[in-house]
Design a protein around this motif. Structure first.
Motif, PDB file in Angstrom:
ATOM      1  N   UNK A  89       0.785  -1.229   0.000  1.00 14.23           N
ATOM      2  CA  UNK A  89       0.000   0.000   0.000  1.00 14.23           C
ATOM      3  C   UNK A  89       0.817   1.279   0.000  1.00 14.23           C
ATOM      4  N   UNK A  90       2.140   1.176  -0.100  1.00 11.75           N
ATOM      5  CA  UNK A  90       2.987   2.376  -0.116  1.00 11.75           C
ATOM      6  C   UNK A  90       2.879   3.106  -1.456  1.00 11.75           C
ATOM      7  N   UNK A  91       2.424   2.403  -2.482  1.00  8.60           N
ATOM      8  CA  UNK A  91       2.237   2.989  -3.806  1.00  8.60           C
ATOM      9  C   UNK A  91       0.810   2.666  -4.227  1.00  8.60           C
ATOM     10  N   UNK A  92      -0.101   3.626  -4.073  1.00  5.01           N
ATOM     11  CA  UNK A  92      -1.510   3.342  -4.375  1.00  5.01           C
ATOM     12  C   UNK A  92      -1.728   3.092  -5.856  1.00  5.01           C
ATOM     13  N   UNK A  93      -2.655   2.184  -6.140  1.00  3.76           N
ATOM     14  CA  UNK A  93      -3.018   1.889  -7.527  1.00  3.76           C
ATOM     15  C   UNK A  93      -4.485   2.210  -7.727  1.00  3.76           C
ATOM     16  N   UNK A  94      -4.814   2.571  -8.955  1.00  3.36           N
ATOM     17  CA  UNK A  94      -6.202   2.851  -9.331  1.00  3.36           C
ATOM     18  C   UNK A  94      -6.532   2.043 -10.570  1.00  3.36           C
ATOM     19  N   UNK A  95      -7.789   1.819 -10.764  1.00  7.30           N
ATOM     20  CA  UNK A  95      -8.219   1.121 -11.974  1.00  7.30           C
ATOM     21  C   UNK A  95      -7.881   1.974 -13.198  1.00  7.30           C
ATOM     22  N   UNK A  96      -7.593   1.337 -14.314  1.00  4.72           N
ATOM     23  CA  UNK A  96      -7.261   2.046 -15.549  1.00  4.72           C
ATOM     24  C   UNK A  96      -8.385   2.995 -15.956  1.00  4.72           C
ATOM     25  N   UNK A  97      -9.645   2.616 -15.706  1.00  5.00           N
ATOM     26  CA  UNK A  97     -10.779   3.471 -16.076  1.00  5.00           C
ATOM     27  C   UNK A  97     -10.733   4.802 -15.338  1.00  5.00           C
ATOM     28  N   UNK A  98     -10.284   4.798 -14.075  1.00  2.14           N
ATOM     29  CA  UNK A  98     -10.174   6.042 -13.314  1.00  2.14           C
ATOM     30  C   UNK A  98      -9.105   6.947 -13.925  1.00  2.14           C
ATOM     31  N   UNK A  99      -8.013   6.374 -14.364  1.00  2.00           N
ATOM     32  CA  UNK A  99      -6.938   7.139 -14.995  1.00  2.00           C
ATOM     33  C   UNK A  99      -7.458   7.771 -16.285  1.00  2.00           C
ATOM     34  N   UNK A 100      -8.141   6.980 -17.118  1.00  2.00           N
ATOM     35  CA  UNK A 100      -8.654   7.470 -18.388  1.00  2.00           C
ATOM     36  C   UNK A 100      -9.646   8.604 -18.157  1.00  2.00           C
TER      37      UNK A 100
END
Length: 182
Positions: free
Chosen positions: A162-173
């Motif tokens: 959890x030190x590097x948060x990830x988001x779904x690709x759809x959120x980035x787009x």
């Protein structure tokens, strides 16, 4: 982890088939392909994980400017463009002519079951000096194949803890489309 020496190349031109040094490594990360693909869209975040990358500045049109560290504190600059991309599957890139390094590569996101992803990075590069520089780098203990392996393990650790948060690709787009309409 695999490293292969290929033929020497002039970095002022894009790499052709069979040219440059080839590095390949993979790691399994407990995140979905969509999450890791989304993370890979933010190159500036990745520059905080990959220790040989000093900085990345994203530009328009799938281009970015990279500053990377080499043996004995050398700095190399190159401009890179995305040449192929399939959401949640792969991203391919190559350097543009005129940089200090000619490079091409890809990252692949393969489902590995139970919400995990096999992340595979393939990289071909050639700095000025080609084979000679590669031999010197190995002698000085700066093996690019080992650095990529360590960087991917660091990425795995930071994402899974959890030190590097990830988001779904759809959120980035969605965020990118809002940015381009402002």
């Amino acid at each position: 982890m695999t490293a292969h020496k290929l033929s020497a190349h002039n970095p002022h031109k894009p790499l052709g088939p069979g040219e440059g040094e080839r590095v390949e490594h993979h790691v399994v990360i407990q995140r979905t392909p969509a999450e890791l693909y989304g993370l890979w869209q933010d190159l500036e975040v990745l520059s905080k994980v990959f220790v040989h990358v000093e900085s990345v500045v994203q530009q328009v049109g799938g281009r970015s400017h990279w500053v990377v560290k080499g043996p004995l504190g050398a700095r190399y600059e190159l401009d890179v463009e995305i040449v192929s991309q399939v959401e949640n599957e792969h991203i391919g890139w190559q350097s543009l002519p005129g940089g200090d390094i000619a490079a091409a590569g890809s990252v692949h996101f393969h489902p590995a079951g139970d919400g995990a992803t096999e992340l595979r990075v393939l990289l071909r590069y050639d700095a000025l000096g080609g084979v000679v520089r590669s031999a010197i780098a190995s002698i000085l203990g700066t093996d690019p194949a080992e650095e990529i392996a360590e960087d991917l393990e660091r990425l795995k650790h930071r994402v899974e803890n959890g030190a590097l948060p990830v988001r779904e690709a759809a959120q980035i787009a969605s965020k990118d489309s809002l940015r381009s309409t402002s």
